[in-house]
Motif scaffolding. Structure first.
Motif, PDB file in Angstrom:
ATOM      1  N   VAL A 154      -5.478   0.678   7.968  1.00 27.81           N
ATOM      2  CA  VAL A 154      -4.128   0.151   8.185  1.00 27.81           C
ATOM      3  C   VAL A 154      -3.059   1.210   7.917  1.00 27.81           C
ATOM      4  O   VAL A 154      -1.969   1.160   8.492  1.00 27.81           O
ATOM      5  CB  VAL A 154      -3.896  -1.101   7.314  1.00 27.81           C
ATOM      6  CG1 VAL A 154      -3.816  -0.733   5.834  1.00 27.81           C
ATOM      7  CG2 VAL A 154      -2.633  -1.842   7.744  1.00 27.81           C
ATOM      8  N   ASP A 174       6.443  -1.605   5.969  1.00 29.00           N
ATOM      9  CA  ASP A 174       5.493  -0.698   6.604  1.00 29.00           C
ATOM     10  C   ASP A 174       5.914   0.759   6.447  1.00 29.00           C
ATOM     11  O   ASP A 174       5.069   1.651   6.338  1.00 29.00           O
ATOM     12  CB  ASP A 174       5.346  -1.030   8.090  1.00 29.00           C
ATOM     13  CG  ASP A 174       4.530  -2.293   8.336  1.00 29.00           C
ATOM     14  OD1 ASP A 174       3.799  -2.698   7.414  1.00 29.00           O
ATOM     15  OD2 ASP A 174       4.636  -2.855   9.433  1.00 29.00           O
ATOM     16  N   ASP A 186      -9.336   2.981  12.035  1.00 27.27           N
ATOM     17  CA  ASP A 186      -8.855   1.609  11.964  1.00 27.27           C
ATOM     18  C   ASP A 186      -8.230   1.286  10.607  1.00 27.27           C
ATOM     19  O   ASP A 186      -7.904   0.128  10.322  1.00 27.27           O
ATOM     20  CB  ASP A 186      -9.983   0.620  12.267  1.00 27.27           C
ATOM     21  CG  ASP A 186     -11.180   0.763  11.322  1.00 27.27           C
ATOM     22  OD1 ASP A 186     -11.183   1.731  10.519  1.00 27.27           O
ATOM     23  OD2 ASP A 186     -12.104  -0.069  11.398  1.00 27.27           O
ATOM     24  N   ARG A 246       4.016   3.497   3.557  1.00 27.86           N
ATOM     25  CA  ARG A 246       3.471   4.755   4.058  1.00 27.86           C
ATOM     26  C   ARG A 246       4.136   5.967   3.411  1.00 27.86           C
ATOM     27  O   ARG A 246       3.474   6.992   3.193  1.00 27.86           O
ATOM     28  CB  ARG A 246       3.569   4.802   5.585  1.00 27.86           C
ATOM     29  CG  ARG A 246       2.459   3.982   6.228  1.00 27.86           C
ATOM     30  CD  ARG A 246       2.764   3.477   7.607  1.00 27.86           C
ATOM     31  NE  ARG A 246       1.649   2.650   8.093  1.00 27.86           N
ATOM     32  CZ  ARG A 246       1.426   1.395   7.733  1.00 27.86           C
ATOM     33  NH1 ARG A 246       2.269   0.795   6.888  1.00 27.86           N
ATOM     34  NH2 ARG A 246       0.399   0.722   8.193  1.00 27.86           N
ATOM     35  N   ARG A 267      -1.586   4.220  10.783  1.00 29.82           N
ATOM     36  CA  ARG A 267      -0.812   3.640  11.883  1.00 29.82           C
ATOM     37  C   ARG A 267       0.599   4.199  11.850  1.00 29.82           C
ATOM     38  O   ARG A 267       1.175   4.391  10.786  1.00 29.82           O
ATOM     39  CB  ARG A 267      -0.766   2.114  11.779  1.00 29.82           C
ATOM     40  CG  ARG A 267      -2.127   1.453  11.922  1.00 29.82           C
ATOM     41  CD  ARG A 267      -2.026  -0.061  11.788  1.00 29.82           C
ATOM     42  NE  ARG A 267      -3.349  -0.692  11.807  1.00 29.82           N
ATOM     43  CZ  ARG A 267      -3.567  -1.979  11.568  1.00 29.82           C
ATOM     44  NH1 ARG A 267      -2.545  -2.788  11.315  1.00 29.82           N
ATOM     45  NH2 ARG A 267      -4.798  -2.465  11.586  1.00 29.82           N
ATOM     46  N   TRP A 268       1.141   4.414  13.012  1.00 32.60           N
ATOM     47  CA  TRP A 268       2.463   5.031  13.114  1.00 32.60           C
ATOM     48  C   TRP A 268       3.520   4.105  13.725  1.00 32.60           C
ATOM     49  O   TRP A 268       4.658   4.500  13.956  1.00 32.60           O
ATOM     50  CB  TRP A 268       2.375   6.313  13.922  1.00 32.60           C
ATOM     51  CG  TRP A 268       1.770   6.196  15.320  1.00 32.60           C
ATOM     52  CD1 TRP A 268       1.786   5.125  16.151  1.00 32.60           C
ATOM     53  CD2 TRP A 268       1.078   7.239  16.018  1.00 32.60           C
ATOM     54  NE1 TRP A 268       1.163   5.412  17.334  1.00 32.60           N
ATOM     55  CE2 TRP A 268       0.713   6.702  17.289  1.00 32.60           C
ATOM     56  CE3 TRP A 268       0.748   8.550  15.730  1.00 32.60           C
ATOM     57  CZ2 TRP A 268       0.021   7.464  18.235  1.00 32.60           C
ATOM     58  CZ3 TRP A 268       0.061   9.308  16.677  1.00 32.60           C
ATOM     59  CH2 TRP A 268      -0.304   8.766  17.912  1.00 32.60           C
ATOM     60  N   ALA A 269       3.161   2.839  13.964  1.00 33.62           N
ATOM     61  CA  ALA A 269       4.028   1.923  14.715  1.00 33.62           C
ATOM     62  C   ALA A 269       5.422   1.796  14.109  1.00 33.62           C
ATOM     63  O   ALA A 269       6.425   1.790  14.830  1.00 33.62           O
ATOM     64  CB  ALA A 269       3.375   0.549  14.801  1.00 33.62           C
ATOM     65  N   ASP A 289       3.868   2.070  20.338  1.00 33.78           N
ATOM     66  CA  ASP A 289       4.180   0.865  19.569  1.00 33.78           C
ATOM     67  C   ASP A 289       5.634   0.439  19.645  1.00 33.78           C
ATOM     68  O   ASP A 289       6.230   0.049  18.658  1.00 33.78           O
ATOM     69  CB  ASP A 289       3.802   1.059  18.096  1.00 33.78           C
ATOM     70  CG  ASP A 289       2.313   1.150  17.931  1.00 33.78           C
ATOM     71  OD1 ASP A 289       1.662   0.108  17.997  1.00 33.78           O
ATOM     72  OD2 ASP A 289       1.804   2.260  17.746  1.00 33.78           O
ATOM     73  N   THR A 301       2.403  -4.211  23.221  1.00 31.00           N
ATOM     74  CA  THR A 301       2.068  -3.035  22.430  1.00 31.00           C
ATOM     75  C   THR A 301       1.808  -1.867  23.362  1.00 31.00           C
ATOM     76  O   THR A 301       1.120  -1.999  24.359  1.00 31.00           O
ATOM     77  CB  THR A 301       0.815  -3.302  21.588  1.00 31.00           C
ATOM     78  OG1 THR A 301       1.065  -4.418  20.750  1.00 31.00           O
ATOM     79  CG2 THR A 301       0.482  -2.098  20.716  1.00 31.00           C
ATOM     80  N   PRO A 311      -4.231   6.375  15.469  1.00 27.75           N
ATOM     81  CA  PRO A 311      -4.557   4.946  15.330  1.00 27.75           C
ATOM     82  C   PRO A 311      -5.479   4.450  16.442  1.00 27.75           C
ATOM     83  O   PRO A 311      -5.198   4.635  17.625  1.00 27.75           O
ATOM     84  CB  PRO A 311      -3.185   4.265  15.400  1.00 27.75           C
ATOM     85  CG  PRO A 311      -2.213   5.321  14.976  1.00 27.75           C
ATOM     86  CD  PRO A 311      -2.778   6.619  15.464  1.00 27.75           C
ATOM     87  N   SER A 337      -6.052   1.456  17.431  1.00 23.45           N
ATOM     88  CA  SER A 337      -5.446   0.413  18.265  1.00 23.45           C
ATOM     89  C   SER A 337      -4.616   1.016  19.385  1.00 23.45           C
ATOM     90  O   SER A 337      -4.527   0.451  20.476  1.00 23.45           O
ATOM     91  CB  SER A 337      -4.571  -0.506  17.405  1.00 23.45           C
ATOM     92  OG  SER A 337      -3.569   0.243  16.723  1.00 23.45           O
ATOM     93  N   ASP A 338      -4.009   2.169  19.144  1.00 27.34           N
ATOM     94  CA  ASP A 338      -3.191   2.806  20.176  1.00 27.34           C
ATOM     95  C   ASP A 338      -4.050   3.550  21.189  1.00 27.34           C
ATOM     96  O   ASP A 338      -3.732   3.573  22.382  1.00 27.34           O
ATOM     97  CB  ASP A 338      -2.190   3.747  19.519  1.00 27.34           C
ATOM     98  CG  ASP A 338      -1.174   2.997  18.684  1.00 27.34           C
ATOM     99  OD1 ASP A 338      -0.320   2.321  19.261  1.00 27.34           O
ATOM    100  OD2 ASP A 338      -1.254   3.052  17.443  1.00 27.34           O
TER     101      ASP A 338
END
Length: 611
Positions: free
Chosen positions: A119, A76, A117, A80, A122-124, A40, A36, A585, A587-588
């Motif tokens: 969901v 996904d 956080d 979105r 997120r831009w993955a 992403d 990751t 995001p 996570s990123d």
């Protein structure tokens, strides 16, 4: 491991990254082969020889081009498109009688309480598509020297489509996150630097416009196809519609007359192209500027038969199962099915339409002056009987999920008790396309741009805008009478009245198609001053620049009848520009230290800041 085995595994990995095959048969994320990054992307094994061995034939390139389109079909992506464009506006409500983190995240977003956080922050999935496009753009040229059947024309056409698809993804990212990493390099090995900072939105949009103008020069003609490819590929029509959309957005942010005019110009190109493609059938010979399906037929042609004459670009689903070894995948639009479909043996969907659509209510009657059920869109977009969503009423959707249209002479709205027999089957093989652009969308873009260009007493431009709205509105009327259509005399009172007419017609025409939130954002930007789109929000915060206040401190809700009784509180949470955008995001940020959080959500270490 011998070289042939490595090559075979690389080919499988490369096809998987583009969504062509099932997940990797060895390891996956747990196997340590997928890393990751801050954008992403999926990283493949470090073997440049294998990389070169793949790009040898025209069919290799076609697999990758098709794979880029297929990656747009991801649940996904679709979820979105729905949530970002619809749920954040007054169109949709999340269910409250289903528990789980997904519903909690939907509710959080609906109430403007989105956290980093969440969901849906997120831009993955979009960077996955972008990387697929970059792979083709960086590797396809060499194939011309390997395979004589892969001509320069093939190469330019493939590049055109990938530039356009990449620009579409960046446009979605900018409208939702504002400051995003801009990547044109294909990530193929883990030694590449993936620590990429965000770019200011004006720079990203300028790059997109540049790429789209290049793509336009070598674009496929929609007229060259008589099947799904006419609207399933990024043709010249689709590219020009996207250019019009970007120019309209940038014009609204920057208050730029030249960008508004560019929007008008590109809308005219699309309109002219669609007109030239019309094929007269039977006794029909009447020349028109716009060949639109009539109200009773429009819903069926556009949302049931699909790939309608007036469509421009649709994400294509066929619902067919296919296999990679023993792993089965499916090209059905199951995300749309889950979010919109209420079926008897499956319970509630994730989202309902807000009650402003009930009995054609405020959406379909107050603007036109009509009473009762007199707009085919009101008949076909939702069922009528309210359902309880917490302490609020919602409606079940028909658009995108019904398997027939309401075309009879009975103008009473369909009750929700018939959804089990009138909705498509709730199934992973759900074959409903998702529409990105269609002709009435472009017509109303032009009307919006003309209105913005008009001065207070400019009857010429305002009348042109009105005529476009009237054309879209009139085709949807169930009863032809003087009280059942909009009239110039009622709206010839200036720019403000015409702007509200255009925005409300877009709500009527494009409800639940992932458009409304962006419409409201443009409306907001047109009515505020001091926006700096040339620098990131984080850099502005570093310099102590105060965030720009939104229109009347009522954010996006000036035109909207709020779906919640505490709508003022929700609007107050969106009092400044940064709050119109999603958090970066979490996570990123955790793996990419150069990323900066939107200051409305605090710092990278503390996102509780109230900005």
């Amino acid at each position: 491991m011998n070289k042939k085995t490595i090559k075979d595994k690389f080919r499988t990995a490369l096809l998987w990254i583009c969504g062509i095959l099932a997940p990797l048969p060895w390891g996956g994320v747990g196997g340590g082969l997928l890393l990751t990054s801050c954008v992403d992307t999926v990283i493949l094994p470090d073997d440049k020889t294998v990389d070169e061995d793949f790009w040898k034939s025209k069919s290799d390139v076609q697999l990758m081009v098709n794979g880029a389109y297929r990656s747009m079909l991801s649940p996904d992506i679709i979820s979105r498109l729905i949530v970002w464009g619809g749920l954040r506006s007054e169109e949709l409500l999340p269910v409250s009688n289903v528990t789980g983190s997904l519903v909690e995240d939907l509710t959080e977003m609906n109430l403007a309480n989105t956290q980093p956080d969440n969901v849906f922050a997120r831009w993955a999935a979009f960077y996955h598509v972008i990387n697929n496009c970059n792979l083709v753009l960086s590797r396809a040229e060499s194939v011309m020297y390997e395979d004589p059947s892969y001509t320069e024309g093939d190469y330019l056409s493939d590049c055109s489509q990938m530039l356009a698809l990449r620009a579409l993804c960046y446009f979605y990212l900018v409208r939702n996150f504002r400051d995003v990493p801009y990547v044109t390099e294909a990530f193929m090995n883990s030694s590449q630097d993936r620590n990429i900072p965000q770019m200011a939105p004006d720079s990203v949009l300028t790059a997109c416009i540049r790429d789209l103008k290049t793509a336009e020069q070598n674009a496929l003609s929609a007229a060259a196809f008589n099947d799904w490819r006419r609207v399933g590929y990024m043709t010249r029509d689709a590219i020009q519609a996207l250019l019009a959309d970007i120019y309209l957005w940038r014009a609204s942010v920057l208050h730029s007359p030249s960008d508004y005019q560019a929007c008008v110009d590109y809308c005219d190109k699309v309109i002219a192209s669609k007109k030239s493609q019309h094929v007269f059938r039977g006794g029909q010979r009447e020349e028109k500027d716009f060949y639109l399906a009539t109200g009773p037929r429009a819903f069926s042609e556009i949302f049931i038969d699909q790939n309608a004459e007036e469509s421009i670009f649709e994400l294509q689903y066929n619902g067919v199962d296919y296999y990679n070894g023993s792993a089965k995948r499916n090209e059905g639009n199951f995300a749309l099915c889950q979010y919109y479909t209420h079926y008897s043996d499956r319970g509630a969907p994730y989202l309902y339409a807000a009650s402003i659509f009930q009995n054609q209510g405020l959406v379909y009657t107050t603007i036109t002056g009509a009473t009762g059920a007199r707009d085919w869109r009101g008949l076909n977009n939702t069922y009528n009987t309210p359902v309880t969503v917490g302490s609020y009423d919602g409606l079940e959707l028909r658009k995108y999920v019904a398997d027939n249209s309401e075309t009879g002479g009975n103008y009473n709205l369909i009750t929700s008790t018939s959804y089990a027999t009138k909705n498509r089957v709730y199934d992973v093989q759900y074959t409903q396309n998702f529409i990105i652009y269609r002709l009435t969308d472009v017509m109303l873009m032009k009307a919006e741009a003309l209105t913005a260009l008009a001065t207070a007493d400019d009857d010429i431009l305002l009348r042109q805008a009105f005529n476009l709205v009237q054309t879209v509105n009139s085709r949807s009327k169930t009863i032809e009478s003087s009280n059942d259509s909009i009239h110039w005399v009622a709206f010839n009172t200036g720019v403000t009245t015409m702007e509200e007419l255009v925005m409300n017609e877009r709500l009527r025409e494009l409800a639940f198609e992932g458009k409304r939130w962006y419409d409201l954002m443009r409306y907001n930007y047109r009515h505020v001053e001091g926006v700096d789109y040339t620098t990131t929000l984080a850099s502005q915060d570093d310099r102590g620049v105060a965030p720009v206040s939104n229109y009347n401190s009522n954010a996006m809700m000036k035109l909207a009848v709020r779906k919640l009784s505490n709508g003022d509180a929700v609007a107050a949470k969106m009092s400044t520009e940064p709050k119109l955008y999603l958090p970066i995001p979490l996570s990123d940020i955790n793996v990419c230290p150069v990323l900066r959080q939107n200051p409305a959500y605090g710092t990278n270490d503390n996102y509780s800041k109230n900005y």
